[in-house]
Design a protein around this motif. Structure first.
Motif, PDB file in Angstrom:
ATOM      1  N   THR A  45      18.759   8.445  10.731  1.00  0.00           N
ATOM      2  CA  THR A  45      18.287   9.523   9.860  1.00  0.00           C
ATOM      3  C   THR A  45      18.947  10.861  10.162  1.00  0.00           C
ATOM      4  O   THR A  45      18.916  11.751   9.321  1.00  0.00           O
ATOM      5  CB  THR A  45      16.742   9.661   9.936  1.00  0.00           C
ATOM      6  OG1 THR A  45      16.292  10.387   8.779  1.00  0.00           O
ATOM      7  CG2 THR A  45      16.293  10.412  11.177  1.00  0.00           C
ATOM      8  N   LEU A  46      19.552  11.018  11.338  1.00  0.00           N
ATOM      9  CA  LEU A  46      20.132  12.308  11.708  1.00  0.00           C
ATOM     10  C   LEU A  46      21.647  12.271  11.539  1.00  0.00           C
ATOM     11  O   LEU A  46      22.338  11.505  12.206  1.00  0.00           O
ATOM     12  CB  LEU A  46      19.772  12.646  13.160  1.00  0.00           C
ATOM     13  CG  LEU A  46      18.268  12.746  13.449  1.00  0.00           C
ATOM     14  CD1 LEU A  46      18.012  13.029  14.933  1.00  0.00           C
ATOM     15  CD2 LEU A  46      17.623  13.832  12.592  1.00  0.00           C
ATOM     16  N   SER A  47      22.137  13.129  10.659  1.00  0.00           N
ATOM     17  CA  SER A  47      23.552  13.049  10.305  1.00  0.00           C
ATOM     18  C   SER A  47      24.461  13.325  11.510  1.00  0.00           C
ATOM     19  O   SER A  47      25.578  12.822  11.561  1.00  0.00           O
ATOM     20  CB  SER A  47      23.870  14.000   9.153  1.00  0.00           C
ATOM     21  OG  SER A  47      23.250  15.243   9.342  1.00  0.00           O
ATOM     22  N   GLU A  48      23.969  14.079  12.505  1.00  0.00           N
ATOM     23  CA  GLU A  48      24.822  14.339  13.673  1.00  0.00           C
ATOM     24  C   GLU A  48      25.053  13.086  14.514  1.00  0.00           C
ATOM     25  O   GLU A  48      25.907  13.086  15.396  1.00  0.00           O
ATOM     26  CB  GLU A  48      24.254  15.479  14.541  1.00  0.00           C
ATOM     27  CG  GLU A  48      22.923  15.178  15.213  1.00  0.00           C
ATOM     28  CD  GLU A  48      21.740  15.740  14.439  1.00  0.00           C
ATOM     29  OE1 GLU A  48      21.791  15.742  13.179  1.00  0.00           O
ATOM     30  OE2 GLU A  48      20.769  16.175  15.078  1.00  0.00           O
TER      31      GLU A  48
ATOM     32  N   GLN B  16      14.983   4.803  15.384  1.00  0.00           N
ATOM     33  CA  GLN B  16      14.240   6.002  15.023  1.00  0.00           C
ATOM     34  C   GLN B  16      14.705   7.201  15.870  1.00  0.00           C
ATOM     35  O   GLN B  16      15.247   7.009  16.955  1.00  0.00           O
ATOM     36  CB  GLN B  16      12.750   5.769  15.324  1.00  0.00           C
ATOM     37  CG  GLN B  16      12.037   4.957  14.268  1.00  0.00           C
ATOM     38  CD  GLN B  16      11.577   5.824  13.103  1.00  0.00           C
ATOM     39  OE1 GLN B  16      11.108   6.932  13.281  1.00  0.00           O
ATOM     40  NE2 GLN B  16      11.725   5.288  11.903  1.00  0.00           N
ATOM     41  N   PRO B  17      14.437   8.425  15.387  1.00  0.00           N
ATOM     42  CA  PRO B  17      14.671   9.609  16.235  1.00  0.00           C
ATOM     43  C   PRO B  17      13.848   9.521  17.520  1.00  0.00           C
ATOM     44  O   PRO B  17      12.921   8.708  17.610  1.00  0.00           O
ATOM     45  CB  PRO B  17      14.186  10.776  15.370  1.00  0.00           C
ATOM     46  CG  PRO B  17      14.218  10.265  13.963  1.00  0.00           C
ATOM     47  CD  PRO B  17      13.927   8.793  14.062  1.00  0.00           C
ATOM     48  N   VAL B  18      14.153  10.390  18.478  1.00  0.00           N
ATOM     49  CA  VAL B  18      13.519  10.264  19.795  1.00  0.00           C
ATOM     50  C   VAL B  18      12.599  11.432  20.150  1.00  0.00           C
ATOM     51  O   VAL B  18      11.973  11.426  21.203  1.00  0.00           O
ATOM     52  CB  VAL B  18      14.582  10.101  20.896  1.00  0.00           C
ATOM     53  CG1 VAL B  18      15.322   8.789  20.705  1.00  0.00           C
ATOM     54  CG2 VAL B  18      15.549  11.274  20.899  1.00  0.00           C
ATOM     55  N   ASP B  19      12.533  12.441  19.262  1.00  0.00           N
ATOM     56  CA  ASP B  19      11.655  13.569  19.588  1.00  0.00           C
ATOM     57  C   ASP B  19      10.201  13.114  19.608  1.00  0.00           C
ATOM     58  O   ASP B  19       9.854  12.192  18.873  1.00  0.00           O
ATOM     59  CB  ASP B  19      11.834  14.705  18.576  1.00  0.00           C
ATOM     60  CG  ASP B  19      11.597  14.244  17.146  1.00  0.00           C
ATOM     61  OD1 ASP B  19      10.561  14.591  16.583  1.00  0.00           O
ATOM     62  OD2 ASP B  19      12.455  13.498  16.615  1.00  0.00           O
ATOM     63  N   PRO B  20       9.298  13.686  20.418  1.00  0.00           N
ATOM     64  CA  PRO B  20       9.608  14.748  21.389  1.00  0.00           C
ATOM     65  C   PRO B  20      10.195  14.185  22.683  1.00  0.00           C
ATOM     66  O   PRO B  20       9.545  13.398  23.371  1.00  0.00           O
ATOM     67  CB  PRO B  20       8.249  15.384  21.648  1.00  0.00           C
ATOM     68  CG  PRO B  20       7.249  14.312  21.329  1.00  0.00           C
ATOM     69  CD  PRO B  20       7.881  13.387  20.329  1.00  0.00           C
TER      70      PRO B  20
ATOM     71  N   ARG C 163      14.980   3.497  23.510  1.00  0.00           N
ATOM     72  CA  ARG C 163      14.812   3.521  22.055  1.00  0.00           C
ATOM     73  C   ARG C 163      15.575   2.333  21.477  1.00  0.00           C
ATOM     74  O   ARG C 163      16.740   2.102  21.819  1.00  0.00           O
ATOM     75  CB  ARG C 163      15.349   4.839  21.481  1.00  0.00           C
ATOM     76  CG  ARG C 163      15.451   4.879  19.968  1.00  0.00           C
ATOM     77  CD  ARG C 163      14.096   4.663  19.262  1.00  0.00           C
ATOM     78  NE  ARG C 163      13.305   5.859  19.098  1.00  0.00           N
ATOM     79  CZ  ARG C 163      12.008   5.941  19.421  1.00  0.00           C
ATOM     80  NH1 ARG C 163      11.369   4.905  19.938  1.00  0.00           N
ATOM     81  NH2 ARG C 163      11.347   7.054  19.231  1.00  0.00           N
TER      82      ARG C 163
ATOM     83  N   HIS D  38      11.249  10.288  -1.567  1.00  0.00           N
ATOM     84  CA  HIS D  38      12.179   9.730  -0.583  1.00  0.00           C
ATOM     85  C   HIS D  38      12.148   8.196  -0.647  1.00  0.00           C
ATOM     86  O   HIS D  38      11.984   7.616  -1.706  1.00  0.00           O
ATOM     87  CB  HIS D  38      11.836  10.244   0.826  1.00  0.00           C
ATOM     88  CG  HIS D  38      12.295  11.658   1.076  1.00  0.00           C
ATOM     89  ND1 HIS D  38      13.541  12.111   0.741  1.00  0.00           N
ATOM     90  CD2 HIS D  38      11.658  12.725   1.631  1.00  0.00           C
ATOM     91  CE1 HIS D  38      13.674  13.384   1.085  1.00  0.00           C
ATOM     92  NE2 HIS D  38      12.536  13.777   1.616  1.00  0.00           N
ATOM     93  N   ASP D  39      12.285   7.564   0.523  1.00  0.00           N
ATOM     94  CA  ASP D  39      12.400   6.109   0.618  1.00  0.00           C
ATOM     95  C   ASP D  39      11.246   5.380  -0.056  1.00  0.00           C
ATOM     96  O   ASP D  39      10.129   5.875  -0.112  1.00  0.00           O
ATOM     97  CB  ASP D  39      12.366   5.675   2.088  1.00  0.00           C
ATOM     98  CG  ASP D  39      13.250   6.542   2.955  1.00  0.00           C
ATOM     99  OD1 ASP D  39      14.181   7.144   2.413  1.00  0.00           O
ATOM    100  OD2 ASP D  39      12.978   6.613   4.170  1.00  0.00           O
TER     101      ASP D  39
ATOM    102  N   HIS E 213       9.009   3.794  17.504  1.00  0.00           N
ATOM    103  CA  HIS E 213       8.911   5.056  16.743  1.00  0.00           C
ATOM    104  C   HIS E 213       8.285   6.159  17.595  1.00  0.00           C
ATOM    105  O   HIS E 213       8.000   7.234  17.084  1.00  0.00           O
ATOM    106  CB  HIS E 213       8.093   4.907  15.449  1.00  0.00           C
ATOM    107  CG  HIS E 213       8.712   3.998  14.439  1.00  0.00           C
ATOM    108  ND1 HIS E 213       8.530   4.157  13.076  1.00  0.00           N
ATOM    109  CD2 HIS E 213       9.531   2.924  14.573  1.00  0.00           C
ATOM    110  CE1 HIS E 213       9.195   3.201  12.432  1.00  0.00           C
ATOM    111  NE2 HIS E 213       9.806   2.449  13.314  1.00  0.00           N
ATOM    112  N   ALA E 214       8.061   5.914  18.868  1.00  0.00           N
ATOM    113  CA  ALA E 214       7.384   6.895  19.729  1.00  0.00           C
ATOM    114  C   ALA E 214       8.149   6.988  21.051  1.00  0.00           C
ATOM    115  O   ALA E 214       9.051   6.189  21.312  1.00  0.00           O
ATOM    116  CB  ALA E 214       5.941   6.466  19.964  1.00  0.00           C
TER     117      ALA E 214
END
Lengths: 462, 462
Positions: free
Chosen positions: B31-34, B91-95, B116, B362-363, B428-429
């Motif tokens: 999901t993160l373009s970077e 999934q993203p990793v924040d926090p 992750r 969105h999705d 996801h967490a």
């Protein structure tokens, strides 16, 4: 009328603007601990500026956070003593991307100086210094004794100034308090402010599961802290913007018919105001005009709400917590501590099931009103008129300067709020700026004020 | 029963775990373009892993975002063809601060591998590769033909896979689809999943004034976008967690008495579950058990809410905008596009005065259910039992694999959801992990499954 100080200020204008820009370059953001050393450097720079003007006994009075600058010039024997209050700290600058030029690289364009603090309040503090410089340079003396009290914690609710004042009562003793941290009604519409709203700040933290959860696996099974939070926060107002916290309006001094009439004359054009702000319509507590809602009615505002995923795209998460920042604007005779407790009670009572709600009490400040027929207030209107060439109005203000009440309590001084800002100048927001027209006229207003103050005090005693 | 593949897997375990860790080190956050180049590098690494196992015709099928890996082994003449689907994105990793060890530095402790993607879904994709390796290395061949379809966009709703499948229908043609991206009921409680919830995602943006405003000057005069947002979001549910969007439940297939009874047998201990999640009590739509709310009832969840000041301390601001991210979990026969439109309509109709509300769709993904008496499903239960030594349950799942429906639509395949995750594994967490016990037993389950598949297909035809 042209005077020596007028010519002096004209001749020094470029130099003064350069000096102001230097002062604005310090990122003196008091609420962010990573800027603590910037705040200190800014205070030290301010001390240098005061010394150059001719102030003496300059001290940085330490507090647990940011220092208070004290300085004086006490050679006007038998004349009244003025205490000038201001602040050299500034608000945070986020969202940074919305600034057209960087907040700490002052830029002059279209007759305005753009920088964080240009209007609130470094620009106005700087004007005080330069008004005294102008009189000293052109007359060799000042018509009044002067003490400076410039703090670095106004934007975080001045937590330590009351203690500093209490500890140094004699040092700060004076006959009148003058503050320039307010706005005038508009370009070339000067106004003397005789009342301020108070402040009560809180933080709400809503906690759910011990960690973030997958919304597929647990969606439907547990209370989502974000759901609980929006439900809880939505319970704070009704659809008409009326605060629903039990007892919130209990001690509110209702507006008098006289005030209501005076305000009606100053009333803004609601649709023009809406257009200038970029909103479809104005909105607020029913039964009151816009000006009444801004000046004499209390508010409960959400300043920040956050929890869960904020990035690009989608994240199917049930976050473990959600947060909100709240500030109230208070009016006489609301008590900030009482209001904080009432809101805390509401938030705890209305907490939805399945989550834990924590409420933290933050800054608070009392509302303040002073009689508008006091001579030091009337003189302010006269000084504005001399500099601006038009008569000044008497107003109240929606913002808070918690310290005004502290000065009243500790030093028993009448306070004069002579501001030179405009409410379109984006203080607390991106692209803060300050009108150079008000910079020029404000400097002269202050000079006229100092020159008239001794006589005003005599008229009071007569 | 001990078999050659069993001994092989035991002898190769350390090597396999090292290889898995290498695979998990790629931060393939779709999901993160970077992270786009990390996603691509991860796909290329996966291709290398497949080649080492013995797969052929390996291709990275390009999409506008992240590629789909295709590979095959087609030398089992006359035998059925298995299509294995999985995803290498995460999934993203924040926090980030909540991770005990960094998300992309895999760590083995207490019989679990932490990283992750360890459970969702790289770990399970890796097991498929190694199950085929074990059979090839010990028997020289495979009992079925195999095609791999491993994508890089599952965590963003698989926007391009349907088009890829449509474009390469013949390439992906097969007799059965096997996916390991689901959980089993618990440690040593294997289960075959025969249904998934669908997904519908939206973003809400609430706009007020054209810039942030000072809450003192404008507090009370205009609608605060945060107030409008919490009011709007609170209108989405009633106090009992029932979604209030008009028509939201219209097409929901009610749970059958048979299903309700079966689920009751699997029902978790609510208070133990609440305790393990760290919540005071479970919460959700009234009239349904926890398992029913998770598996067969739709949800509307806020995944993120944000606007205004989030820093340390207080900022007296009325922000110019407020934002929320929403995802729904859908069940048969809800249509994701229809649900998105209904929510959009609700958000627009309930928009408070003085703000502008924008809704972005969105999705989305369809819900999916398959008959649990299909032989390829029954075989899964048998394979689990052979590896785990206990009988397997048939379950449904609260999460979404939107692509399952796309496979059904385009390729007309029966799908088998044989997962090896545990719902306590924090996908996801922060601190996502994967049980090595399920890694070991899952590898063997897959081998048994491949070995039994040809006979299962014959039994169906008989």
């Amino acid at each position: 009328m042209t005077t020596d100080f007028d010519a002096y200020l004209s001749s020094q204008r470029d130099k003064h603007l350069n000096e102001l820009q230097e002062f604005l370059r310090f990122p003196s953001i008091s609420t962010l601990s990573e800027h603590a050393s910037d705040v200190l450097q800014c205070a030290e720079h301010l001390a240098t500026l005061a010394r150059q003007v001719g102030f003496e006994h300059i001290q940085l009075l330490q507090t647990p956070k940011h220092p208070v600058l004290y300085a004086d010039w006490l050679h006007a024997e038998g004349k009244p003593t003025v205490l000038v209050y201001g602040h050299y700290d500034v608000q945070p600058v986020d969202p940074l991307r919305l600034w057209e030029t960087p907040p700490f690289e002052p830029t002059i364009r279209d007759g305005k100086i753009y920088a964080r603090g240009s209007s609130d309040d470094k620009g106005q503090v700087f004007m005080h210094l330069k008004s005294f410089e102008a009189l000293l340079q052109t007359t060799g003396t000042l018509p009044v004794n002067v003490k400076l009290c410039i703090e670095g914690e106004e934007e975080i609710g001045s937590p330590h100034l009351p203690a500093v004042l209490e500890q140094h009562k004699d040092l700060f003793a004076a006959d009148v308090l003058v503050i320039s941290d307010t706005t005038i009604l508009g370009p070339n519409r000067p106004s003397v402010c005789y009342g301020l709203r108070g402040l009560a700040a809180l933080q709400v933290d809503v906690y759910g599961a011990k960690g973030d959860l997958h919304s597929g696996l647990y969606g439907g099974a547990i209370q989502n802290p974000l759901h609980a939070m929006v439900e809880l926060l939505a319970s704070l107002h009704d659809d008409n913007g009326v605060v629903q916290v039990n007892g919130f309006y209990d001690n509110v001094q209702e507006i008098s018919a006289q005030e209501r009439e005076a305000f009606a004359k100053l009333a803004p054009d609601d649709s023009a105001l809406a257009q200038s702000l970029g909103v479809t319509e104005l909105f607020g507590e029913t039964g009151y005009t816009t000006l009444e809602r801004e000046w004499v009615r209390p508010t409960l505002e959400l300043n920040g709400v956050y929890g869960g995923f904020q990035g690009e795209g989608t994240k199917t998460v049930i976050p473990s917590s959600a947060h909100a920042k709240i500030t109230c604007r208070l009016v006489p005779n609301q008590d900030p501590a009482d209001i904080q407790q009432k809101i805390k009670k509401h938030l705890q009572e209305f907490a939805p099931p399945g989550v834990r709600v924590e409420v933290t009490l933050h800054d608070k400040g009392n509302p303040y009103v002073t009689p508008f027929d006091h001579p030091v207030i009337q003189l302010a209107a006269t000084a504005y008129e001399q500099a601006y060439g038009v008569s000044a109005a008497f107003t109240r203000m929606g913002g808070s300067i918690p310290i005004v009440e502290a000065f009243a309590n500790v030093l028993h001084l009448p306070a004069v709020l002579m501001g030179f800002g405009l409410d379109t100048e984006n203080f607390h927001a991106p692209n803060e700026h300050f009108s150079l027209d008000n910079f020029d006229k404000g400097l002269r207003t202050l000079c006229y004020y100092w020159l008239g103050l001794d006589e005003a005090f005599h008229s009071q005693q007569a």
